[in-house]
Design a protein around this motif. Structure first.
Motif, PDB file in Angstrom:
ATOM      1  N   LYS A   1      64.183  18.056  53.588  1.00 30.23           N
ATOM      2  CA  LYS A   1      64.215  17.636  52.075  1.00 30.23           C
ATOM      3  C   LYS A   1      62.877  17.305  51.580  1.00 30.23           C
ATOM      4  O   LYS A   1      61.929  16.776  52.468  1.00 30.23           O
ATOM      5  N   ASP A   2      62.690  17.463  50.528  1.00 28.82           N
ATOM      6  CA  ASP A   2      61.596  17.221  49.752  1.00 28.82           C
ATOM      7  C   ASP A   2      61.200  15.489  49.879  1.00 28.82           C
ATOM      8  O   ASP A   2      62.291  14.831  49.802  1.00 28.82           O
ATOM      9  N   GLY A   3      60.258  14.925  50.223  1.00 34.91           N
ATOM     10  CA  GLY A   3      59.759  13.678  50.148  1.00 34.91           C
ATOM     11  C   GLY A   3      60.134  13.138  51.621  1.00 34.91           C
ATOM     12  O   GLY A   3      59.695  11.954  52.032  1.00 34.91           O
ATOM     13  N   GLU A   4      60.646  13.966  52.528  1.00 34.15           N
ATOM     14  CA  GLU A   4      61.244  13.466  53.949  1.00 34.15           C
ATOM     15  C   GLU A   4      59.894  13.352  54.991  1.00 34.15           C
ATOM     16  O   GLU A   4      58.742  14.288  54.727  1.00 34.15           O
ATOM     17  N   ARG A   5      59.539  12.356  55.593  1.00 30.91           N
ATOM     18  CA  ARG A   5      58.653  12.288  56.656  1.00 30.91           C
ATOM     19  C   ARG A   5      58.553  13.105  57.880  1.00 30.91           C
ATOM     20  O   ARG A   5      60.038  13.011  58.345  1.00 30.91           O
TER      21      ARG A   5
ATOM     22  N   GLY B   1      58.102  20.877  48.115  1.00 27.18           N
ATOM     23  CA  GLY B   1      58.569  22.227  48.221  1.00 27.18           C
ATOM     24  C   GLY B   1      59.464  23.224  48.932  1.00 27.18           C
ATOM     25  O   GLY B   1      59.325  24.304  49.148  1.00 27.18           O
ATOM     26  N   PHE B   2      60.265  22.284  49.592  1.00 18.90           N
ATOM     27  CA  PHE B   2      61.311  22.832  50.407  1.00 18.90           C
ATOM     28  C   PHE B   2      62.085  23.892  49.905  1.00 18.90           C
ATOM     29  O   PHE B   2      62.824  23.775  48.718  1.00 18.90           O
ATOM     30  N   GLN B   3      62.340  25.109  50.308  1.00 17.72           N
ATOM     31  CA  GLN B   3      63.155  26.192  49.829  1.00 17.72           C
ATOM     32  C   GLN B   3      64.449  26.323  50.937  1.00 17.72           C
ATOM     33  O   GLN B   3      64.074  26.315  51.977  1.00 17.72           O
TER      34      GLN B   3
ATOM     35  N   GLY C   1      63.805  27.928  54.318  1.00 19.20           N
ATOM     36  CA  GLY C   1      62.950  27.205  55.384  1.00 19.20           C
ATOM     37  C   GLY C   1      61.734  27.058  55.087  1.00 19.20           C
ATOM     38  O   GLY C   1      60.989  26.443  55.821  1.00 19.20           O
ATOM     39  N   ASP C   2      61.210  27.821  54.154  1.00 19.79           N
ATOM     40  CA  ASP C   2      59.699  27.712  53.740  1.00 19.79           C
ATOM     41  C   ASP C   2      59.589  26.386  53.057  1.00 19.79           C
ATOM     42  O   ASP C   2      60.405  25.868  52.415  1.00 19.79           O
ATOM     43  N   LEU C   3      58.344  25.686  53.418  1.00 18.89           N
ATOM     44  CA  LEU C   3      58.132  24.116  52.722  1.00 18.89           C
ATOM     45  C   LEU C   3      56.609  24.244  53.043  1.00 18.89           C
ATOM     46  O   LEU C   3      56.000  24.904  53.654  1.00 18.89           O
ATOM     47  N   GLU C   4      56.068  23.003  52.384  1.00 16.36           N
ATOM     48  CA  GLU C   4      54.713  22.709  52.661  1.00 16.36           C
ATOM     49  C   GLU C   4      54.702  21.344  53.355  1.00 16.36           C
ATOM     50  O   GLU C   4      55.773  20.446  52.772  1.00 16.36           O
ATOM     51  N   VAL C   5      53.851  20.743  54.092  1.00 18.69           N
ATOM     52  CA  VAL C   5      53.717  19.280  54.262  1.00 18.69           C
ATOM     53  C   VAL C   5      52.332  18.920  53.676  1.00 18.69           C
ATOM     54  O   VAL C   5      51.282  19.576  54.177  1.00 18.69           O
ATOM     55  N   LEU C   6      52.449  17.624  53.152  1.00 23.88           N
ATOM     56  CA  LEU C   6      50.986  17.051  52.927  1.00 23.88           C
ATOM     57  C   LEU C   6      50.814  16.135  53.893  1.00 23.88           C
ATOM     58  O   LEU C   6      51.600  15.167  54.392  1.00 23.88           O
ATOM     59  N   TRP C   7      49.625  16.257  54.544  1.00 23.00           N
ATOM     60  CA  TRP C   7      49.395  15.441  55.899  1.00 23.00           C
ATOM     61  C   TRP C   7      48.741  14.318  55.603  1.00 23.00           C
ATOM     62  O   TRP C   7      47.768  14.326  54.856  1.00 23.00           O
ATOM     63  N   SER C   8      49.362  13.163  56.063  1.00 23.48           N
ATOM     64  CA  SER C   8      48.755  11.737  55.548  1.00 23.48           C
ATOM     65  C   SER C   8      47.219  11.508  56.180  1.00 23.48           C
ATOM     66  O   SER C   8      46.527  11.104  55.409  1.00 23.48           O
ATOM     67  N   ARG C   9      47.057  11.935  57.344  1.00 25.66           N
ATOM     68  CA  ARG C   9      45.636  11.612  57.882  1.00 25.66           C
ATOM     69  C   ARG C   9      44.611  12.609  57.068  1.00 25.66           C
ATOM     70  O   ARG C   9      43.401  11.959  57.105  1.00 25.66           O
TER      71      ARG C   9
ATOM     72  N   TYR D   1      61.185  24.535  61.995  1.00 26.54           N
ATOM     73  CA  TYR D   1      62.133  24.218  62.919  1.00 26.54           C
ATOM     74  C   TYR D   1      61.844  24.153  64.235  1.00 26.54           C
ATOM     75  O   TYR D   1      62.408  23.382  65.095  1.00 26.54           O
ATOM     76  N   ASP D   2      60.597  24.734  64.562  1.00 22.01           N
ATOM     77  CA  ASP D   2      60.060  24.716  65.853  1.00 22.01           C
ATOM     78  C   ASP D   2      58.867  23.620  66.075  1.00 22.01           C
ATOM     79  O   ASP D   2      58.528  23.002  67.061  1.00 22.01           O
ATOM     80  N   VAL D   3      58.009  23.746  65.055  1.00 20.65           N
ATOM     81  CA  VAL D   3      56.623  22.870  64.865  1.00 20.65           C
ATOM     82  C   VAL D   3      57.023  21.391  64.477  1.00 20.65           C
ATOM     83  O   VAL D   3      56.220  20.561  64.780  1.00 20.65           O
ATOM     84  N   LEU D   4      58.050  21.062  63.613  1.00 18.97           N
ATOM     85  CA  LEU D   4      58.253  19.953  62.832  1.00 18.97           C
ATOM     86  C   LEU D   4      59.438  19.113  63.272  1.00 18.97           C
ATOM     87  O   LEU D   4      60.398  19.854  63.695  1.00 18.97           O
ATOM     88  N   ARG D   5      59.420  17.901  63.386  1.00 20.16           N
ATOM     89  CA  ARG D   5      60.674  17.035  63.432  1.00 20.16           C
ATOM     90  C   ARG D   5      60.587  16.067  62.268  1.00 20.16           C
ATOM     91  O   ARG D   5      59.441  15.341  61.945  1.00 20.16           O
ATOM     92  N   ILE D   6      61.754  15.818  61.884  1.00 23.96           N
ATOM     93  CA  ILE D   6      61.852  14.612  60.844  1.00 23.96           C
ATOM     94  C   ILE D   6      62.078  13.155  61.438  1.00 23.96           C
ATOM     95  O   ILE D   6      62.490  13.067  62.448  1.00 23.96           O
ATOM     96  N   LEU D   7      61.284  12.379  60.864  1.00 23.69           N
ATOM     97  CA  LEU D   7      61.431  10.945  61.216  1.00 23.69           C
ATOM     98  C   LEU D   7      62.186  10.314  60.497  1.00 23.69           C
ATOM     99  O   LEU D   7      62.328  10.199  59.287  1.00 23.69           O
ATOM    100  N   HIS D   8      62.939   9.608  61.273  1.00 24.42           N
ATOM    101  CA  HIS D   8      64.176   8.831  60.712  1.00 24.42           C
ATOM    102  C   HIS D   8      63.682   7.225  60.795  1.00 24.42           C
ATOM    103  O   HIS D   8      63.078   6.821  61.911  1.00 24.42           O
TER     104      HIS D   8
END
Length: 110
Positions: free
Chosen positions: A40-44, A67-69, A72-80, A97-104
């Motif tokens: 989801k947009d805004g998810e860490r 920009g989640f679609q 499954g297309d999306l972009e990630v703004l990297w904090s560091r 789905y292979d490279v990212l995991r949702i932080l809860h």
């Protein structure tokens, strides 16, 4: 989405248990409910692998989904790094789905 395990022609539903006992030991398959959580947009998120394309983006980097679609297309703004990178199931090595995991939040339950 729920996933089921198919063994031969038998489909095991969520939370079923299949046991096979033999003289050499016991084999137990325990099925648990698996949900494919969508982004989801805004998810860490956290990267679980180094980037196949950006040498600076490493496993362990955290960011925010933008920009989640539905496909499954999306972009990630990297904090560091303050930079954005694209992900898509159609890009080899950049499937979110292979490279990212949702932080809860630790106070939340799955």
């Amino acid at each position: 989405q729920e996933q089921n395990l198919l063994i031969g022609s038998l489909m095991l539903q969520d939370c079923m248990k299949l046991c096979a006992l033999g003289q050499s030991g016991e084999l137990v398959f325990t099925m648990v409910q698996v949900r494919n959580l969508d982004f989801k947009d805004g998810e860490r998120v956290i990267a679980v692998r180094d980037s196949a394309y950006m040498s600076w983006r490493k496993a362990g980097d955290e960011g925010v989904v933008q920009g989640f679609q539905a496909g499954g297309d999306l972009e990630v703004l990297w904090s560091r790094h303050g930079a954005t990178t694209p992900f898509s199931p159609s890009i080899p090595g950049a499937d979110p789905y292979d490279v990212l995991r949702i932080l809860h939040d630790q106070s939340c339950t799955p």
